[in-house]
Design a protein around this motif. Structure first.
Motif, short mmCIF file in Angstrom:
data_model
loop_
_atom_site.label_atom_id
_atom_site.label_comp_id
_atom_site.label_asym_id
_atom_site.label_seq_id
_atom_site.Cartn_x
_atom_site.Cartn_y
_atom_site.Cartn_z
N LYS A 15 -27.37 8.72 40.78
CA LYS A 15 -28.16 9.43 41.80
C LYS A 15 -29.65 9.37 41.47
O LYS A 15 -30.49 9.71 42.29
N GLY A 16 -29.99 8.97 40.25
CA GLY A 16 -31.38 8.93 39.83
C GLY A 16 -31.74 10.19 39.07
O GLY A 16 -30.96 11.14 38.99
N PHE A 17 -32.92 10.19 38.49
CA PHE A 17 -33.35 11.34 37.69
C PHE A 17 -33.65 12.52 38.60
O PHE A 17 -34.41 12.40 39.56
N LEU A 18 -33.05 13.64 38.28
CA LEU A 18 -33.32 14.88 39.00
C LEU A 18 -33.91 15.87 38.00
O LEU A 18 -33.30 16.15 36.96
N THR A 20 -34.01 18.79 36.62
CA THR A 20 -33.31 20.07 36.51
C THR A 20 -33.57 20.65 35.12
O THR A 20 -34.08 19.96 34.23
N ALA A 21 -33.20 21.91 34.93
CA ALA A 21 -33.35 22.53 33.61
C ALA A 21 -32.51 21.77 32.59
O ALA A 21 -32.97 21.51 31.47
N TRP A 22 -31.29 21.37 32.97
CA TRP A 22 -30.44 20.61 32.05
C TRP A 22 -31.11 19.30 31.65
O TRP A 22 -31.13 18.93 30.48
N ALA A 23 -31.67 18.58 32.63
CA ALA A 23 -32.31 17.29 32.36
C ALA A 23 -33.49 17.46 31.42
O ALA A 23 -33.68 16.66 30.50
N GLY A 48 -34.17 4.02 29.24
CA GLY A 48 -33.23 4.38 30.30
C GLY A 48 -33.40 3.38 31.44
O GLY A 48 -34.46 2.77 31.59
N LEU A 49 -32.35 3.21 32.21
CA LEU A 49 -32.37 2.28 33.33
C LEU A 49 -32.33 3.04 34.64
O LEU A 49 -31.67 4.07 34.74
#
Length: 122
Positions: A15-18, A20-23, A48-49
């Motif tokens: 889905k691509g980079f989002l 978020t707090a987790w990310a 990262g790709l």
């Protein structure tokens, strides 16, 4: 021995980079892990790709070439990122991966593959 350490893609990574707090937490933890690898003299490269929707595949058939646009199916067969490491042996690579933060929310998988060296080809 050089190994490539492949972070396998998931539906989330495709889905691509989002942001978020987790990310954010994962990126910080991964940054610390990469620093440990660098300080140990193991890390040669890492990145990262983007999701496969941004990619292309070229299929070869004799002299023919066919360009296939992403996204690609079979997400579990895709790669979301990689490291290139110089380690003593596969056991050392496994030990480092076992210390790695989980790179994806939920279940994920990392694959370790040795690179061919000149000595392997003679």
């Amino acid at each position: 021995m050089r190994v490539i350490v492949l972070v396998k893609a998931t539906e989330d990574s495709e889905k691509g980079f989002l942001p978020t707090a987790w990310a954010s937490e994962m990126l910080e933890a991964m940054g610390r892990f990469n620093d440990e690898l660098r300080n140990a003299g193991i890390l040669l490269a890492a990145d990262g790709l983007k999701p496969s929707a941004y990619g292309k595949r070229i299929a070869f058939d004799g002299t023919g070439r066919t360009v296939i646009d992403g996204p690609f199916s079979e997400t579990r067969e895709l790669v979301a990122g990689f490291w290139l490491w110089e380690v003593k042996d596969m056991d050392e690579a496994v030990a480092w991966v076992q210390r790695c933060p989980n790179p994806m929310p939920g279940p994920s998988e990392i694959e370790i593959r040795p690179l061919f060296e000149a000595a392997d080809l003679s």
